[in-house]
Motif scaffolding. Structure first.
Motif, short mmCIF file in Angstrom:
data_model
loop_
_atom_site.label_atom_id
_atom_site.label_comp_id
_atom_site.label_asym_id
_atom_site.label_seq_id
_atom_site.Cartn_x
_atom_site.Cartn_y
_atom_site.Cartn_z
N VAL A 104 10.37 26.11 -4.75
CA VAL A 104 11.14 27.30 -4.38
C VAL A 104 12.56 26.93 -4.08
O VAL A 104 13.52 27.60 -4.54
N VAL A 105 12.76 25.87 -3.31
CA VAL A 105 14.13 25.43 -2.97
C VAL A 105 14.92 25.11 -4.23
O VAL A 105 16.10 25.47 -4.35
N LYS A 141 8.76 27.08 -10.53
CA LYS A 141 7.75 26.38 -11.31
C LYS A 141 7.45 25.04 -10.63
O LYS A 141 8.35 24.26 -10.35
N LEU A 142 6.16 24.83 -10.34
CA LEU A 142 5.71 23.56 -9.78
C LEU A 142 4.86 22.85 -10.82
O LEU A 142 3.83 23.37 -11.25
N GLU A 143 5.28 21.66 -11.21
CA GLU A 143 4.52 20.87 -12.17
C GLU A 143 3.84 19.71 -11.46
O GLU A 143 4.48 18.93 -10.76
N THR A 144 2.52 19.62 -11.62
CA THR A 144 1.75 18.50 -11.07
C THR A 144 1.15 17.72 -12.23
O THR A 144 1.33 18.07 -13.39
N TYR A 189 2.26 25.51 -12.01
CA TYR A 189 2.04 26.72 -11.21
C TYR A 189 3.35 27.50 -11.07
O TYR A 189 4.41 26.92 -10.89
N ASP A 190 3.23 28.84 -11.14
CA ASP A 190 4.38 29.68 -10.84
C ASP A 190 4.14 30.42 -9.53
O ASP A 190 3.14 30.17 -8.83
N LEU A 191 5.04 31.31 -9.17
CA LEU A 191 4.94 32.00 -7.90
C LEU A 191 3.68 32.87 -7.82
O LEU A 191 3.04 32.97 -6.77
#
Length: 438
Positions: free
Chosen positions: A433-434, A119-122, A127-129
């Motif tokens: 991802v890391v 999960k990327l939060e901006t 956003y997910d994969l």
């Protein structure tokens, strides 16, 4: 008989046919320098020359429609045509083959459910994969943790056997070969002068420029890298490549004016890497593709043949682009670099080379540039903290290395234009991802 590009174009004009150079893959060994060209007639649907290997004919994507190299740099490829072109770039120019190993290095699988965890939060969105794969038009992606495959995905018809273009990822491969040549004693040091290995540049603006200056793209030689500008230096170099005349690329570089003192100005330049490729070519006394095969591809255990564009039939490799390989072999290259360039217990690179390559460097006046030895240092908070870095090519090609977390990520994308328009910043997503990998 190998015919020049000009001769083939004359054939085309006389016959009113469609010309497509087809790079032969069926080389018998790692040191072969033979290049096959075919004149393909779309009108009659038949190959008009011999020499195409069974391997080339068996390549899954060999019959797909492809665009032109000008369309790649103009950003004038439709999505489907971009995909088919990017996995067939060995049909755009003659190539030299880097043979795969008969004993490939294992990539054990320890798959993890990253779809559920990444999960990327901006500031604007989360956003997910699945978002990343779709929005950034990812055709293939692999994640290694500790040398094991924890995630692997193929889209748009790609498979593990698909070769994909590198674009500027090739720059990081070329710079690595410089390090190997230093370790081998074929280059004295990064302080050696470029013209000692490329005498055709004597008397040009590259006279007095060191290998280190070129590695940092700080030669002081004037250059315009704008891919989509037909009048840019980058497009001049591309036209020289299209001409397929020996020495044409170095003629372009030799004609450039000086813009600053060597080591004082950083200016991203694919031309610098073409010069660097010529340095390696001069130092090792021949093909840099063969040198790559001898030093890395075979002994490290890459599983598939790779290809590398040539500046002319049986000529010099294009140092800054035109390399194509499978997803897993790009991942193996990343793991090789992450592990310090070690093969069979011994590093084939100078001490500290892999650590230095991905760090910001200083120019002669003390100014720090966010560029390494043709690798890009991470620019996000987490990637900087982990000293992560990446080999990056336009239109979405990445080999990301995180030495702190022991992670390698490779992406093959089909972005529509060479303008860095990915909706999701790959470096920020790699951080997510890391963080998700156990």
């Amino acid at each position: 008989m190998i015919r020049t590009s000009a001769q083939l174009q004359d054939d085309l004009r006389r016959a009113n046919l469609n010309l497509e150079p087809y790079g032969g893959r069926g080389m018998s060994n790692a040191v072969s320098k033979k290049t096959n060209w075919c004149l393909a007639s779309v009108a009659v649907g038949a190959l008009l020359c011999g020499g195409v290997s069974a391997q080339a004919q068996e390549y899954l994507h060999a019959e797909e429609e492809i665009g032109t190299v000008e369309q790649i740099y103009d950003g004038h490829l439709t999505p489907d045509l971009a995909v088919s072109t990017f996995r067939n770039i060995d049909r755009l120019f003659p190539v030299r083959t880097i043979s795969g190993s008969d004993n490939p290095k294992a990539l054990p699988e320890a798959l993890q459910d990253l779809e559920a965890r990444v999960k990327l939060e901006t500031e604007d969105a989360t956003y997910d994969l699945y978002d990343f794969l779709a929005l950034d038009n990812v055709a293939s992606m692999i994640v290694l943790k500790g040398g094991e495959v924890v995630y692997e995905s193929y889209q748009r018809g790609n498979t593990p056997d698909t070769r994909w273009m590198s674009m500027s990822v090739a720059k990081s491969i070329t710079s690595t070969l410089v390090g190997i040549a230093i370790k081998d004693g074929k280059i004295g040091s990064v302080d050696d002068m470029v013209v000692d290995y490329v005498p055709s540049l004597a008397g040009s603006a590259y006279d007095g420029v060191s290998i280190q200056d070129v590695l940092l793209m700080a030669s002081g030689v004037q250059w315009n890298e704008t891919y989509t500008d037909p009048e840019s230096d980058r497009r001049d170099l591309l036209r020289a490549q299209i001409a397929q005349e020996p020495g044409a690329a170095m003629a372009v570089m030799a004609a450039l004016p000086r813009a600053g003192e060597p080591g004082s100005v950083h200016n991203y330049s694919t031309g610098e890497t073409q010069v660097l490729g010529e340095v390696v070519y001069g130092a090792v006394g021949g093909s840099i593709a063969d040198y790559l095969s001898e030093k890395i591809w075979l002994p490290y255990g890459m599983e598939a043949d790779a290809n590398w564009w040539l500046d002319s039939p049986d000529g010099v490799e294009i140092g800054g682009s035109g390399f194509s390989a499978t997803l897993r072999d790009y991942a193996r290259f990343g793991q090789f670099f992450l592990d310090g360039g070690v093969i069979d217990g011994t590093s084939i690179l100078p001490d500290g080379w892999t650590e230095d390559a991905g760090l910001p460097h200083d120019l002669s006046d003390g100014t720090t540039i966010e560029y390494g030895l043709m690798w890009w240092p991470g620019w996000t908070k987490d990637s900087i903290a982990d000293k992560a870095y990446a080999a990056i090519g336009i239109e979405g090609q990445n080999v990301y290395i995180n030495p702190t977390k022991d992670v390698v990520i490779v992406t093959h994308m089909a972005q529509p234009k060479p303008l860095g328009k990915e909706p999701i910043d790959p470096m920020a997503f790699f951080d997510a991802v890391v963080a998700a990998v156990e």
